[in-house]
Design a protein around this motif. Structure first.
Motif, short mmCIF file in Angstrom:
data_model
loop_
_atom_site.label_atom_id
_atom_site.label_comp_id
_atom_site.label_asym_id
_atom_site.label_seq_id
_atom_site.Cartn_x
_atom_site.Cartn_y
_atom_site.Cartn_z
N GLU A 1 -7.17 29.71 -42.03
CA GLU A 1 -6.55 28.39 -42.10
C GLU A 1 -5.26 28.29 -41.28
N ASN A 2 -4.70 29.44 -40.89
CA ASN A 2 -3.50 29.42 -40.05
C ASN A 2 -3.78 28.89 -38.64
N LYS A 3 -5.05 28.65 -38.34
CA LYS A 3 -5.40 28.15 -37.01
C LYS A 3 -4.70 26.83 -36.71
N TYR A 4 -4.34 26.07 -37.72
CA TYR A 4 -3.69 24.77 -37.50
C TYR A 4 -2.25 24.92 -37.00
N LEU A 5 -1.73 26.15 -36.98
CA LEU A 5 -0.43 26.38 -36.38
C LEU A 5 -0.49 26.23 -34.86
N LEU A 6 -1.71 26.19 -34.30
CA LEU A 6 -1.88 25.98 -32.86
C LEU A 6 -1.59 24.54 -32.46
N LEU A 7 -1.40 23.66 -33.43
CA LEU A 7 -1.13 22.25 -33.15
C LEU A 7 0.35 21.95 -33.41
N ASN A 8 0.81 20.80 -32.91
CA ASN A 8 2.16 20.36 -33.26
C ASN A 8 2.07 19.30 -34.37
N ASN A 9 3.19 18.80 -34.82
CA ASN A 9 3.20 17.84 -35.93
C ASN A 9 2.42 16.57 -35.61
N GLN A 10 2.58 16.08 -34.40
CA GLN A 10 1.88 14.86 -34.01
C GLN A 10 0.36 15.07 -34.03
N GLU A 11 -0.08 16.22 -33.59
CA GLU A 11 -1.51 16.52 -33.55
C GLU A 11 -2.07 16.72 -34.96
N LEU A 12 -1.28 17.29 -35.84
CA LEU A 12 -1.71 17.41 -37.24
C LEU A 12 -1.85 16.03 -37.87
N ASN A 13 -0.94 15.13 -37.53
CA ASN A 13 -1.06 13.75 -38.02
C ASN A 13 -2.32 13.09 -37.48
N GLU A 14 -2.68 13.43 -36.25
CA GLU A 14 -3.90 12.89 -35.65
C GLU A 14 -5.13 13.34 -36.43
N ILE B 1 -7.87 10.90 -38.28
CA ILE B 1 -9.32 10.97 -38.03
C ILE B 1 -10.07 11.00 -39.36
N SER B 2 -9.60 11.80 -40.30
CA SER B 2 -10.25 11.89 -41.62
C SER B 2 -10.15 10.56 -42.35
N LEU B 3 -8.99 9.92 -42.28
CA LEU B 3 -8.79 8.64 -42.96
C LEU B 3 -9.72 7.57 -42.40
N LYS B 4 -9.84 7.53 -41.07
CA LYS B 4 -10.70 6.53 -40.43
C LYS B 4 -12.16 6.74 -40.78
N ALA B 5 -12.57 8.01 -40.88
CA ALA B 5 -13.96 8.33 -41.20
C ALA B 5 -14.23 8.25 -42.71
N ASN B 6 -13.18 7.98 -43.47
CA ASN B 6 -13.31 7.88 -44.93
C ASN B 6 -13.84 9.17 -45.55
N ILE B 7 -13.30 10.28 -45.07
CA ILE B 7 -13.66 11.59 -45.61
C ILE B 7 -12.38 12.28 -46.07
N PRO B 8 -12.48 13.23 -47.01
CA PRO B 8 -11.28 13.92 -47.50
C PRO B 8 -10.60 14.68 -46.36
N GLU B 9 -9.30 14.69 -46.39
CA GLU B 9 -8.56 15.45 -45.39
C GLU B 9 -8.74 16.95 -45.64
N VAL B 10 -8.80 17.71 -44.56
CA VAL B 10 -9.01 19.15 -44.69
C VAL B 10 -7.85 19.77 -45.46
N GLU B 11 -8.19 20.55 -46.47
CA GLU B 11 -7.16 21.11 -47.36
C GLU B 11 -6.19 22.00 -46.60
N ALA B 12 -6.74 22.78 -45.62
CA ALA B 12 -5.88 23.69 -44.86
C ALA B 12 -4.84 22.93 -44.04
N VAL B 13 -5.20 21.72 -43.59
CA VAL B 13 -4.24 20.89 -42.86
C VAL B 13 -3.12 20.46 -43.79
N LEU B 14 -3.48 20.07 -45.00
CA LEU B 14 -2.48 19.64 -45.98
C LEU B 14 -1.55 20.79 -46.36
N ASN B 15 -2.10 22.01 -46.36
CA ASN B 15 -1.32 23.18 -46.79
C ASN B 15 -0.51 23.81 -45.67
N THR B 16 -0.68 23.34 -44.45
CA THR B 16 0.01 23.95 -43.31
C THR B 16 1.52 23.70 -43.39
#
Length: 833
Positions: free
Chosen positions: A470-483, A487-502
């Motif tokens: 799950e540390n793979k999301y450290l490869l992104l910056n804050n703006q990209e994590l928000n993106e 994407i999850s919100l627009k698709a009406n799917i749950p946000e990835v838990e690892a993203v929330l925990n980053t």
């Protein structure tokens, strides 16, 4: 170590020759036979008996022979060295003799390394060979280890300068004379002792270089926990010493490769794992644990890896190291390239440093003015590149070890990823000048170039870091994590838990994260570039594990799918390695994603393009089977969904329509089973077996398993080899049970990547292996009695196996880019099978 024979008296006359001398001369009054002495010394060296050292001859005799054989006085010098290096000596005269011997060997070694071999061609017995043959190597080992001997409770001491001379001579001898390094490697007490010499800065580089060469040929890996005061030793290293020490660590923490392809088979690996369980942790694992127990070790590596060029050590210390490189032949080729770059820049701006000849001091050559001691920028950069290469490799190996989670946590905490992101443009993927540095004897496209090697090692590290973590999301910056969240919100799917925990304080900063920067250079990479393979592997590792729609869309929005299809179809890529990595990446990118299939159909918009694509897939199923599996799984999911968007894709997509045909599936199934056997299964081609199982599991869901088995039987008969394929498949499934039912990680990977519960995998295999010939879903029901061969021992030689049609090489993947190390970190071995 056996005691050397007593020294023959120098005044002994010809009438009182020793028996050994008489034999060497061919008898009393005989003429000396050229080479006879050397032959006997060589035999003594191998057997440990007879003539083994210069001390067994008189000085008069050696002087006479030297006039004819031109030994450069080396045997006589060794005779004196032995006499002046006894336990009660003050070693002053001993050091003077060493300084006489050293230049005789160093120039010869320099010529040897730089391929200027005139000296070694003209001289029958080169100086280094004579030095070793007359016992010089063993004598220097004894001298170096004198401090381990105590006299009346006090340990002997020798100066750093003397140790340095001994190490230099030993290394030069190792360079030029075959077998010396291996003999030193057998002296385990000496190898351990060498580590203690690294406590002094004066002898550090020489010691480290010699140790590295010795460990490179040592049959058994050394254990770092046997090194006295290892933690104190490493903790006292400055940053440059630590970076150079990583060259040694690269050998000590990597599992030894036997060089035998058979050992790469899963059959052999399973046997080795069973053996290892009884033996406990390997030496490499013990060494990794020993390093991780050193306070601050990983933190210092992260600082080294992310240090900017401007933060590197000042000119004076680097100049001292460069002078060492003059003498230290391990770095001679690197220095040769560095000097060339420095001279080019000096001619251009006249502000570069002027290097003195070896041994020069401030009085006879080293400039004083600050303007002339300015270090060329290109040399500063290459200095950092050579260091970072070693550091990144060590971090990469630790990330793949048993303490992976611990290393992951520390690497994240010490901000390795943001640091590398900040270095990406200026150092890691910097633009090359016309005079880009290459090593002596290589070209700019050679994988041995420091620039290229750094890039590959960087990509391997990214792959190891992202793979199933799950540390793979450290490869992104804050703006990209928000993106991703959007994407999850627009698709009406749950946000990835690892993203929330980053932890947002540990992610990349700046306008782009590391993953986005990698995608940008990936799309600009030339068609023939060797980086394409590693780039695709690094990006694919970000997608591995449980399929994430948000992750896929993040990459799709940046044009990754179109880039992959361009490389496969329009550039008609020929490299099997690159094709395999692109097919694997494409499969992960498209799996279960309707938008990806729409994009695929939009790009592959003609029959001609689609036929080129199919040709690439069918040219090697070992390379493309992961894509076939992903498309097959996606088709099954889409067919069970009630959605207009999905229905549209199903009706329009050429690839889905192609895979949906039963003859297509049967063709893939037949070939997948046919190109592998239990004896040739590796981590790279076992995916073929699992893809064939996926096809049959989905058929079982639709209650079509008997149909598929019956069709396989018919295809066997049509090829005139009844029973061959199904017998082979039966043996493969038996092995599958043994392999996967005892490996949690592999089974989790299968479950996550296919979205099919592992219990269903196990049930399907059990049904296929059912011994009841009345069962319509059992393999044995479709193998006629005369052709039944389902109880073959897995260890049986497979050389007699018959392959139907064209057989792909069982390993599937060439060894071209494994080099750096030592480990297949970048290959399908690290991917879900």
């Amino acid at each position: 170590m056996a005691a050397a024979p007593a020294v023959a008296r120098s005044g002994a006359g010809r009438g009182r020759r020793s028996a050994a001398t008489v034999a060497a001369w061919g008898g009393w009054g005989g003429r000396p036979r050229p080479g006879n002495i050397l032959l006997q010394l060589r035999q003594g060296q191998l057997t440990g008996r007879g003539l083994v050292r210069a001390v067994q001859f008189t000085e008069t005799f050696l002087t006479e022979r030297d006039k004819q054989s031109k030994w450069s006085g080396i045997p006589q010098l060794l005779l004196k060295l032995h006499a002046t290096s006894h336990l009660h000596s003050d070693f002053v005269e001993c050091q003077n003799i060493l300084k006489e011997i050293s230049p005789l060997l160093s120039m010869e070694a320099m010529a040897f390394v730089t391929e200027e071999r005139k000296l070694t061609q003209e001289t029958t017995y080169p100086n280094t060979y004579i030095f070793d043959l007359f016992g010089g190597v063993d004598l220097l080992v004894e001298i170096l280890m004198r401090p381990t001997i105590s006299i009346r409770g006090q340990k002997l001491k020798i100066s750093d300068e003397m140790s340095k001379d001994c190490l230099s001579i030993l290394y030069n001898t190792c360079v030029c004379t075959e077998g010396v390094t291996k003999r030193l490697a057998e002296k385990n007490d000496f190898v351990i002792f060498l580590f203690t010499l690294m406590t002094s800065k004066k002898t550090f580089l020489q010691t480290a270089t010699l140790i590295e060469d010795i460990l490179g040929v040592k049959k058994e890996m050394i254990r770092l926990d046997e090194v006295p005061n290892l933690s104190s030793l490493v903790s006292n290293f400055d940053q440059q010493q630590l970076a150079n020490f990583c060259r040694i660590l690269a050998v000590t923490i990597s599992e030894m490769d036997t060089g035998n392809d058979d050992k790469h088979t899963l059959l052999a690996k399973n046997a080795q794992q069973k053996k290892s369980l009884s033996l406990g942790p390997s030496a490499a694992e013990i060494n990794q644990a020993a390093l991780l127990s050193i306070p601050g070790f990983v933190e210092r590596l992260c600082k080294l890896a992310t240090r900017k060029v401007s933060e590197s050590t000042g000119t004076a210390s680097f100049l001292q190291e460069l002078e060492e490189w003059y003498t230290w032949l391990d770095n001679a080729l690197v220095l040769d390239a560095l000097m060339r770059v420095a001279n080019e820049e000096s001619e251009h701006n006249q502000a570069s440093i002027v290097f003195p000849p070896p041994g020069a001091s401030e009085e006879n050559g080293l400039p004083h003015t600050s303007a002339r001691t300015q270090l060329p920028q290109s040399m500063k950069i290459m200095h950092e590149i050579m260091y970072k290469l070693e550091v990144l490799y060590v971090l990469c190996v630790l990330l793949m070890g048993r303490q992976r989670n611990q290393v992951h946590r520390m690497i994240a905490e010490f901000k390795l990823i943001p640091g590398l992101n900040n270095l990406f443009d200026k150092l890691i993927w910097r633009k090359h000048s016309a005079s880009s540095l290459v090593l002596h004897g290589h070209n700019q496209n050679c994988d041995c170039s420091p620039d290229i090697t750094l890039k590959i090692q960087f990509l391997r590290l990214l792959q190891s870091f992202s793979d199933h973590h799950e540390n793979k999301y450290l490869l992104l910056n804050n703006q990209e994590l928000n993106e991703l969240s959007a994407i999850s919100l627009k698709a009406n799917i749950p946000e990835v838990e690892a993203v929330l925990n980053t932890d947002r304080s540990l992610v990349c900063d700046g306008k782009r994260g590391l993953l986005t920067r990698l995608l940008q250079v990936m799309k600009k990479e030339p068609a023939e570039s060797s980086f394409r393979f590693w780039q695709a592997r690094a990006v694919e590792s970000f997608l591995r594990g449980t399929t994430s729609y948000a992750d896929q869309m993040f990459l799709l929005k940046r044009g990754l799918l179109e880039h992959i299809l361009y490389c496969i179809v329009d550039s008609e890529c020929k490299s099997r390695d690159v094709l395999q990595s692109y097919f694997d990446l494409l499969g992960e990118l498209m799996k279960f994603n309707v938008d990806a299939f729409k994009r695929f159909n939009k790009y592959i918009n003609t029959d001609a393009k689609f036929q080129v694509f199919l040709k690439q897939i069918n040219s090697s199923l070992v390379d493309s089977n992961m894509l076939v599996r992903c498309v097959t799984l996606s088709l099954d999911r889409f067919e069970n969904q009630v959605d207009m968007k999905v229905a549209e894709v199903l009706s329009e997509c050429r690839l889905l329509a192609y895979i949906a045909q039963v003859p297509t599936q049967m063709s893939f199934l037949f070939r997948l089973i046919n190109i592998i056997h239990v004896q040739t299964l590796t981590q790279e081609n076992v995916s073929c077996l699992n893809t064939s199982l996926v096809i049959l599991m989905l058929a079982r869901r639709k209650e079509r398993l008997p149909l598929y088995l019956r069709l396989l039987q018919r295809m066997e008969h049509s090829k005139k080899y009844p029973g061959f394929l199904l017998n082979n498949f039966h043996n493969l499934l038996r092995f599958w049970q043994q392999h996967y039912l005892h490996k949690d990680k592999d089974s989790t990977c299968l479950e996550n990547s296919s979205c099919i519960s592992f219990s269903y995998w196990k049930e399907t295999v059990s049904i296929l292996l059912n011994p009841d010939r009345q069962s319509p879903s059992a393999l044995v029901s479709y193998i006629e009695e005369p052709y039944m061969d389902i109880d073959r021992d897995f260890t049986e030689d497979s050389s007699g196996c018959l392959l139907i049609g064209r057989c792909v090489h069982p390993r599937g993947l060439s060894q071209k880019w494994r080099g750096l190390s030592l480990h297949p970190l970048g290959h399908r071995a690290a991917a879900p099978a």
